[in-house]
Every structure is written in C-alpha cells, then in structure tokens.
Design a protein around this motif. Structure first.
Motif, PDB file in Angstrom:
ATOM      1  N   UNK A   1       0.824  -1.205   0.000  1.00  0.00           N
ATOM      2  CA  UNK A   1       0.000   0.000   0.000  1.00  0.00           C
ATOM      3  C   UNK A   1       0.856   1.251   0.000  1.00  0.00           C
ATOM      4  N   UNK A   2       0.336   2.277  -0.645  1.00  0.00           N
ATOM      5  CA  UNK A   2       1.002   3.580  -0.684  1.00  0.00           C
ATOM      6  C   UNK A   2      -0.019   4.627  -0.276  1.00  0.00           C
ATOM      7  N   UNK A   3       0.399   5.505   0.585  1.00  0.00           N
ATOM      8  CA  UNK A   3      -0.456   6.627   0.970  1.00  0.00           C
ATOM      9  C   UNK A   3       0.131   7.909   0.381  1.00  0.00           C
ATOM     10  N   UNK A   4      -0.728   8.697  -0.227  1.00  0.00           N
ATOM     11  CA  UNK A   4      -0.319   9.965  -0.828  1.00  0.00           C
ATOM     12  C   UNK A   4      -1.139  11.087  -0.199  1.00  0.00           C
ATOM     13  N   UNK A   5      -0.442  12.128   0.229  1.00  0.00           N
ATOM     14  CA  UNK A   5      -1.127  13.255   0.860  1.00  0.00           C
ATOM     15  C   UNK A   5      -0.681  14.536   0.186  1.00  0.00           C
ATOM     16  N   UNK A   6      -1.636  15.212  -0.458  1.00  0.00           N
ATOM     17  CA  UNK A   6      -1.338  16.473  -1.129  1.00  0.00           C
ATOM     18  C   UNK A   6      -1.521  17.641  -0.172  1.00  0.00           C
ATOM     19  N   UNK A   7      -0.798  18.702  -0.461  1.00  0.00           N
ATOM     20  CA  UNK A   7      -0.949  19.945   0.284  1.00  0.00           C
ATOM     21  C   UNK A   7      -0.525  21.097  -0.614  1.00  0.00           C
ATOM     22  N   UNK A   8      -0.861  22.315  -0.188  1.00  0.00           N
ATOM     23  CA  UNK A   8      -0.408  23.491  -0.916  1.00  0.00           C
ATOM     24  C   UNK A   8      -1.455  24.180  -1.758  1.00  0.00           C
ATOM     25  N   UNK A  24       4.572  10.905   0.070  1.00  0.00           N
ATOM     26  CA  UNK A  24       4.243   9.489  -0.086  1.00  0.00           C
ATOM     27  C   UNK A  24       4.811   8.673   1.054  1.00  0.00           C
ATOM     28  N   UNK A  25       4.097   7.638   1.426  1.00  0.00           N
ATOM     29  CA  UNK A  25       4.595   6.714   2.450  1.00  0.00           C
ATOM     30  C   UNK A  25       4.109   5.311   2.115  1.00  0.00           C
ATOM     31  N   UNK A  26       4.785   4.334   2.654  1.00  0.00           N
ATOM     32  CA  UNK A  26       4.329   2.964   2.501  1.00  0.00           C
ATOM     33  C   UNK A  26       5.254   2.064   1.705  1.00  0.00           C
ATOM     34  N   UNK A  27       5.912   2.590   0.697  1.00  0.00           N
ATOM     35  CA  UNK A  27       6.851   1.799  -0.097  1.00  0.00           C
ATOM     36  C   UNK A  27       7.974   2.691  -0.575  1.00  0.00           C
ATOM     37  N   UNK A  28       8.987   2.083  -1.116  1.00  0.00           N
ATOM     38  CA  UNK A  28      10.136   2.845  -1.596  1.00  0.00           C
ATOM     39  C   UNK A  28       9.708   3.786  -2.701  1.00  0.00           C
ATOM     40  N   UNK A  29       9.889   5.064  -2.443  1.00  0.00           N
ATOM     41  CA  UNK A  29       9.354   6.097  -3.319  1.00  0.00           C
ATOM     42  C   UNK A  29       9.957   6.029  -4.711  1.00  0.00           C
ATOM     43  N   UNK A  30      11.239   5.718  -4.815  1.00  0.00           N
ATOM     44  CA  UNK A  30      11.873   5.769  -6.128  1.00  0.00           C
ATOM     45  C   UNK A  30      11.494   4.591  -7.027  1.00  0.00           C
ATOM     46  N   UNK A  53      10.939   7.945 -12.510  1.00  0.00           N
ATOM     47  CA  UNK A  53      11.397   7.541 -11.177  1.00  0.00           C
ATOM     48  C   UNK A  53      12.629   8.320 -10.732  1.00  0.00           C
ATOM     49  N   UNK A  54      13.531   8.549 -11.658  1.00  0.00           N
ATOM     50  CA  UNK A  54      14.765   9.256 -11.296  1.00  0.00           C
ATOM     51  C   UNK A  54      14.579  10.760 -11.244  1.00  0.00           C
ATOM     52  N   UNK A  71       8.553  18.213 -10.120  1.00  0.00           N
ATOM     53  CA  UNK A  71       9.858  17.781  -9.631  1.00  0.00           C
ATOM     54  C   UNK A  71       9.634  16.797  -8.492  1.00  0.00           C
ATOM     55  N   UNK A  72      10.702  16.114  -8.111  1.00  0.00           N
ATOM     56  CA  UNK A  72      10.596  15.169  -7.009  1.00  0.00           C
ATOM     57  C   UNK A  72      11.873  15.172  -6.206  1.00  0.00           C
ATOM     58  N   UNK A  73      11.729  14.834  -4.935  1.00  0.00           N
ATOM     59  CA  UNK A  73      12.859  14.667  -4.035  1.00  0.00           C
ATOM     60  C   UNK A  73      12.724  13.264  -3.444  1.00  0.00           C
ATOM     61  N   UNK A  74      13.468  12.325  -3.980  1.00  0.00           N
ATOM     62  CA  UNK A  74      13.322  10.940  -3.541  1.00  0.00           C
ATOM     63  C   UNK A  74      13.788  10.744  -2.095  1.00  0.00           C
ATOM     64  N   UNK A  75      14.669  11.591  -1.638  1.00  0.00           N
ATOM     65  CA  UNK A  75      15.126  11.492  -0.245  1.00  0.00           C
ATOM     66  C   UNK A  75      14.017  11.895   0.726  1.00  0.00           C
ATOM     67  N   UNK A  76      13.100  12.744   0.245  1.00  0.00           N
ATOM     68  CA  UNK A  76      12.001  13.214   1.094  1.00  0.00           C
ATOM     69  C   UNK A  76      10.675  12.553   0.743  1.00  0.00           C
ATOM     70  N   UNK A  77      10.697  11.618  -0.196  1.00  0.00           N
ATOM     71  CA  UNK A  77       9.479  10.919  -0.616  1.00  0.00           C
ATOM     72  C   UNK A  77       8.376  11.906  -1.026  1.00  0.00           C
TER      73      UNK A  77
END
Length: 128
Positions: A1-8, A24-30, A53-54, A71-77
């Motif tokens: 399972x993956x949980x996604x929470x939007x904000x902003x 995102x939480x629950x699995x490896x984001x990348x 993914x990258x 954009x994405x920050x894989x370190x911050x999911x």
C-alpha cells in the motif's frame, strides 16, 4: 500500500503562483512514476504532469507547458508541482498519483488508468 497526501492548494489571483506537494509513504518512493492530474466538478480527471522515477524525464499537458514544473525529491518521498502564471481555467481539484514501475528509469506515464494509487486531492482556485 502507498499513501499519498497532497498539500499546498488554495485561493490565488490570476497571474499568481502556488506550489503543490505530495508526500508518499508505505513503499520505496523511487520505485514509482509520479503524476499530477486535475478534475473539475462533474468532469473527467485530466493529466497535468508526470515525472520518471529518477526525476530526469518529465511530460506536461499542453495547457500547462511553460507555466508548471513537476519535480521530485526521492530522499524526502515527495513530488512537487510548481504552478506559475495561474489562470482561472486552472481552477480544479489537483490529485497526486503513483504508479509502481519496473520499466526503464526514463519512463513516465500520462494515462490516469495506469496509476495505482491516488491522494485525496487539494483544491486550487484561481480568481480573475
């Protein structure tokens, strides 16, 4: 399972900017291709932007090219959508989505039917 929470999301005047975030939480984001979609009331959910993914490859709907940046920050999911020069027609609920991918790292996805998980959405309203 993956949980996604939007904000902003929020209310902004035409010509203004907003930055959406999706945590995102629950699995490896990348492992996931990420996308942003938007939906007007009683209408379909439309593609806005996607990122590989990258993070090295992106694609945008024609209506937002040159104004929005994903954009994405894989370190911050987290995946972001920077929205500039906003127009009243950008008003919608914006959804973050993820797609588990074993394709090449440059792969991205524009079809909402191929996404596995969705956030709850965040409202963006642009006043004229």
């Amino acid at each position: 399972q993956v949980q996604l929470v939007e904000s902003g999301g929020g209310l902004v005047q035409a010509g203004g900017s907003l930055r959406l975030s999706c945590a995102a939480s629950g699995r490896t984001f990348d492992q996931f291709v990420m996308g942003w979609f938007r939906q007007d009331p009683e209408k379909e959910r439309y593609f806005v932007a996607t990122i590989s993914r990258s993070g090295g490859n992106t694609e945008y709907a024609d209506s937002v090219k040159g104004r929005f940046t994903i954009s994405r920050d894989n370190a911050k999911n987290t995946v972001y959508l920077q929205m500039n020069s906003l127009k009243p027609e950008d008003t919608a609920v914006y959804y973050c989505a993820s797609m588990l991918s074993t394709f090449r790292e440059t792969y991205y996805e524009t079809s909402r039917r191929n996404y596995d998980y969705w956030g709850q959405g965040t409202q963006v309203t642009v006043s004229s």
